[in-house]
Design an enzyme around this catalytic site. Structure first.
Site, PDB file in Angstrom:
ATOM      1  N   CYS A 124       0.835  -1.201   0.000  1.00 41.62           N
ATOM      2  CA  CYS A 124       0.000   0.000   0.000  1.00 41.62           C
ATOM      3  C   CYS A 124       0.869   1.251   0.000  1.00 41.62           C
ATOM      4  O   CYS A 124       1.852   1.340   0.737  1.00 41.62           O
ATOM      5  CB  CYS A 124      -0.922  -0.001   1.213  1.00 41.62           C
ATOM      6  SG  CYS A 124      -2.186  -1.283   1.146  1.00 41.62           S
TER       7      CYS A 124
ATOM      8  N   TYR B 120      -7.977  -8.654   6.600  1.00 44.39           N
ATOM      9  CA  TYR B 120      -8.997  -7.921   5.858  1.00 44.39           C
ATOM     10  C   TYR B 120     -10.228  -8.808   5.652  1.00 44.39           C
ATOM     11  O   TYR B 120     -10.291  -9.918   6.154  1.00 44.39           O
ATOM     12  CB  TYR B 120      -8.397  -7.367   4.567  1.00 44.39           C
ATOM     13  CG  TYR B 120      -7.283  -6.371   4.865  1.00 44.39           C
ATOM     14  CD1 TYR B 120      -7.506  -5.281   5.709  1.00 44.39           C
ATOM     15  CD2 TYR B 120      -5.997  -6.544   4.361  1.00 44.39           C
ATOM     16  CE1 TYR B 120      -6.492  -4.390   6.019  1.00 44.39           C
ATOM     17  CE2 TYR B 120      -4.975  -5.657   4.671  1.00 44.39           C
ATOM     18  CZ  TYR B 120      -5.229  -4.576   5.507  1.00 44.39           C
ATOM     19  OH  TYR B 120      -4.222  -3.700   5.832  1.00 44.39           O
TER      20      TYR B 120
END
Length: 359
Positions: free
Chosen positions: A25, A184
């Site tokens: 990310c 997640y």
């Protein structure tokens, strides 16, 4: 001949070597619109020029509410997909394979970016935050509690992954990865520490894997001649005796995902617990990849403190994994794959002509 720099078949693809870029990310959509921009082109294109075989995007949200932070990239609109097109072209022009990781953060969404943000933790609604969803209304430590998904919400998650995969194919991505790791949403369904449901999506391992397998099957049906990968956490790093997700459960789900259409796996670990005790060391996650590799007949990559060419070569040559994914070491040197190919006397097939004088 170097095992690390030999080509590898992944589903319908031939990837030029086994040094792959891990999804990382960047939290760099500064307009908070999910649109990849100049930074993403420079960042990812540099690794393609650096000789990596597979260049994978960061976790790319399949819906606005699926973003980890408000600065994440996305592919929930056609405009976002179009913005990815020149990045894909840049990757492929250097001979690398362009991959995208599709993700939904679940209960770990709506958080401030880890750099350049005014605070940590959940973004309040007053600052642009949004309500998060998960299999159960169990909060990640320090975050606001999510809303448990109902049947309609689960169907929407599946539809969002499928629509995102179609957009990714339209703009030329050759590998599609479903993110089911790092705590997640899909990992939240897999782990008994976060999934407290008592319906067909909770309880047994078969039920907890149901959502992931639905997504694998439906994405497989729409992506045609692309490779379908799945990222899984090999363990939650929970204490002995706790209900937990571990390497054996991971291997069982990988077998089922292969039957559902997955062409390969990317094995990491952790993410469900906020402060697990992790015995860090060189290649500390490789055993999880090894366990999964023994259970499936498709390629499996390893990641985690793989920092030098000889170490990576041994992992692949010894059959512990079929490829290695690099994160922080790649950030420190985007030319790492080319440098490793020289150190292993594998030649310089990934070096652009413009850089040949450096080697």
């Amino acid at each position: 001949m170097s095992a690390l720099f030999s080509p590898i078949d992944v589903g319908p693809l031939v990837i030029r070597n086994r040094v792959w870029l891990s999804p990382m990310c960047q939290y760099s959509c500064m307009e908070r619109d999910g649109m990849p921009a100049a930074w993403h082109l420079i960042h990812l294109g540099g690794f393609a020029a650096g000789g990596f075989g597979l260049v994978m995007t960061e976790a790319t949200a399949v819906s606005a509410e699926g973003r980890i932070s408000d600065r994440d990239t996305g592919i929930w609109t056609d405009e976002q997909a179009s913005a990815w097109a020149p990045i894909v072209e840049a990757i492929r022009a250097q001979g690398a394979t362009a991959g995208i990781q599709l993700a939904h953060a679940g209960r770990k969404a709506s958080t401030y970016a880890p750099w350049g943000a005014p605070a940590k933790g959940t973004i309040p609604a007053a600052d642009g935050g949004w309500s998060t969803v998960a299999p159960s209304d169990v909060a990640f430590e320090g975050y606001v509690a999510p809303v448990a998904l109902d049947a309609e919400g689960i169907d929407k998650v599946v539809a969002d992954f499928v629509a995102a995969a179609v957009r990714a194919c339209t703009v030329g991505f050759e590998a599609i990865e479903i993110h089911a790791a790092h705590g997640y949403l899909l990992h939240q369904f897999l782990s008994p520490l976060s999934n407290r449901r008592d319906d067909e999506y909770g309880g047994s391992l078969e039920n907890r894997a149901r959502l992931l397998l639905r997504i694998v099957r439906e994405v497989r049906a729409v992506i045609g001649a692309r490779a379908l990968l799945v990222r899984l956490s090999g363990t939650d790093w929970a204490e002995e005796g706790e209900d937990r997700w571990d390497a054996e459960a991971c291997a069982q789900v990988a077998r089922a995902a292969t039957e559902a259409g997955a062409d390969g796996f990317d094995i990491s670990s952790g993410g469900i617990l906020a402060h697990p005790s992790i015995p860090l060391g060189p290649g500390y996650q490789v055993p999880f990849a090894e366990t999964v590799r023994a259970a499936v007949d498709v390629p499996v990559s390893a990641v985690g403190l793989i920092t030098d060419a000889e170490q990576a070569e041994r992992i692949v040559a010894d059959g512990r994994a079929d490829a290695v994914m690099l994160g922080r070491e790649a950030l420190r040197n985007p030319q790492l794959a080319n440098a490793w190919s020289v150190s292993l006397a594998a030649g310089t097939p990934g070096v652009p002509g413009q850089y040949e004088r450096a080697y």
